[in-house]
Design a protein around this motif. Structure first.
Motif, PDB file in Angstrom:
ATOM      1  N   ALA A 141       0.824  -1.210   0.000  1.00 13.96           N
ATOM      2  CA  ALA A 141       0.000   0.000   0.000  1.00 13.96           C
ATOM      3  C   ALA A 141       0.858   1.259   0.000  1.00 13.96           C
ATOM      4  CB  ALA A 141      -0.919   0.003   1.219  1.00 13.96           C
ATOM      5  N   ALA A 142       2.098   1.106   0.404  1.00 10.95           N
ATOM      6  CA  ALA A 142       3.016   2.247   0.473  1.00 10.95           C
ATOM      7  C   ALA A 142       4.424   1.764   0.129  1.00 10.95           C
ATOM      8  CB  ALA A 142       2.991   2.844   1.885  1.00 10.95           C
ATOM      9  N   THR A 145       6.863  -1.172   1.969  1.00 16.86           N
ATOM     10  CA  THR A 145       5.983  -2.034   2.751  1.00 16.86           C
ATOM     11  C   THR A 145       6.335  -3.467   2.402  1.00 16.86           C
ATOM     12  OG1 THR A 145       4.187  -0.428   2.708  1.00 16.86           O
ATOM     13  CG2 THR A 145       3.585  -2.695   3.200  1.00 16.86           C
ATOM     14  N   TRP A 146       6.889  -4.189   3.355  1.00 17.59           N
ATOM     15  CA  TRP A 146       7.303  -5.570   3.131  1.00 17.59           C
ATOM     16  C   TRP A 146       6.544  -6.480   4.082  1.00 17.59           C
ATOM     17  CZ3 TRP A 146       9.803  -5.854  -1.217  1.00 17.59           C
ATOM     18  CH2 TRP A 146      10.563  -4.766  -1.633  1.00 17.59           C
ATOM     19  N   PHE A 147       6.173  -7.634   3.586  1.00 14.87           N
ATOM     20  CA  PHE A 147       5.436  -8.596   4.392  1.00 14.87           C
ATOM     21  C   PHE A 147       6.322  -9.776   4.750  1.00 14.87           C
ATOM     22  CE2 PHE A 147       2.290  -6.360   1.808  1.00 14.87           C
ATOM     23  CZ  PHE A 147       1.434  -5.910   2.802  1.00 14.87           C
ATOM     24  N   TRP A 163       8.622  -9.421   1.292  1.00 14.74           N
ATOM     25  CA  TRP A 163       8.039  -9.490  -0.042  1.00 14.74           C
ATOM     26  C   TRP A 163       6.726  -8.734  -0.090  1.00 14.74           C
ATOM     27  CZ3 TRP A 163       3.409 -12.132  -1.515  1.00 14.74           C
ATOM     28  CH2 TRP A 163       2.675 -12.611  -0.420  1.00 14.74           C
ATOM     29  N   TYR A 164       6.232  -8.527  -1.305  1.00  8.50           N
ATOM     30  CA  TYR A 164       4.869  -8.080  -1.521  1.00  8.50           C
ATOM     31  C   TYR A 164       4.417  -8.535  -2.899  1.00  8.50           C
ATOM     32  CZ  TYR A 164       6.577  -4.013  -4.228  1.00  8.50           C
ATOM     33  OH  TYR A 164       7.186  -3.203  -5.142  1.00  8.50           O
ATOM     34  N   LEU A 165       3.117  -8.478  -3.132  1.00  7.37           N
ATOM     35  CA  LEU A 165       2.550  -8.821  -4.426  1.00  7.37           C
ATOM     36  C   LEU A 165       2.348  -7.563  -5.252  1.00  7.37           C
ATOM     37  CD1 LEU A 165      -0.282 -11.462  -3.861  1.00  7.37           C
ATOM     38  CD2 LEU A 165       1.894 -11.780  -5.028  1.00  7.37           C
TER      39      LEU A 165
END
Length: 110
Positions: A47-48, A51-53, A103-105
């Motif tokens: 979203a920003a 931003t890593w998950f 990571w992110y999508l």
């Protein structure tokens, strides 16, 4: 859809085709995720900037989807191809988790 890694891993290609996921009904997949009490895949879109998950969080979603769709292929159109994409996601997320890489999508443009 593609997995974006926080950093590259030497000798590891984290690219996934994800064509079936990219054209899937993401709302329907989100409903399935909510019924399984896991985060929908769309929650892992950044979203920003920066931003890593945690890969473990994504693995939880992917594993639950794989388990569910393996038992109920009629849950979504093109299930076989979606399962193949999710298996690729699982492989990449397992490696990212082992390396401690976020990571992110991202949606890919067609």
């Amino acid at each position: 859809m593609e997995i974006v890694a926080e950093q590259e891993i030497d000798g590891f290609d984290h690219a996934v085709s994800a064509e079936a996921l990219g054209s899937a009904d993401l709302g329907q997949l989100a409903e399935i995720c909510r019924s399984l009490n896991v985060r929908p895949l769309t929650d892992f879109q950044a979203a920003a900037p920066d931003t890593w998950f945690d890969p473990g969080d994504g693995l939880e979603t992917v594993d639950m989807l794989l388990h569910h769709l393996g038992k109920k292929a009629s849950a979504i159109d093109n299930c076989k191809a979606i399962v193949a994409d999710l298996e690729e996601f699982r492989d990449v997320l397992q490696r990212l988790e082992a390396e401690g890489i976020g990571w992110y999508l991202a949606r890919t443009s067609d």
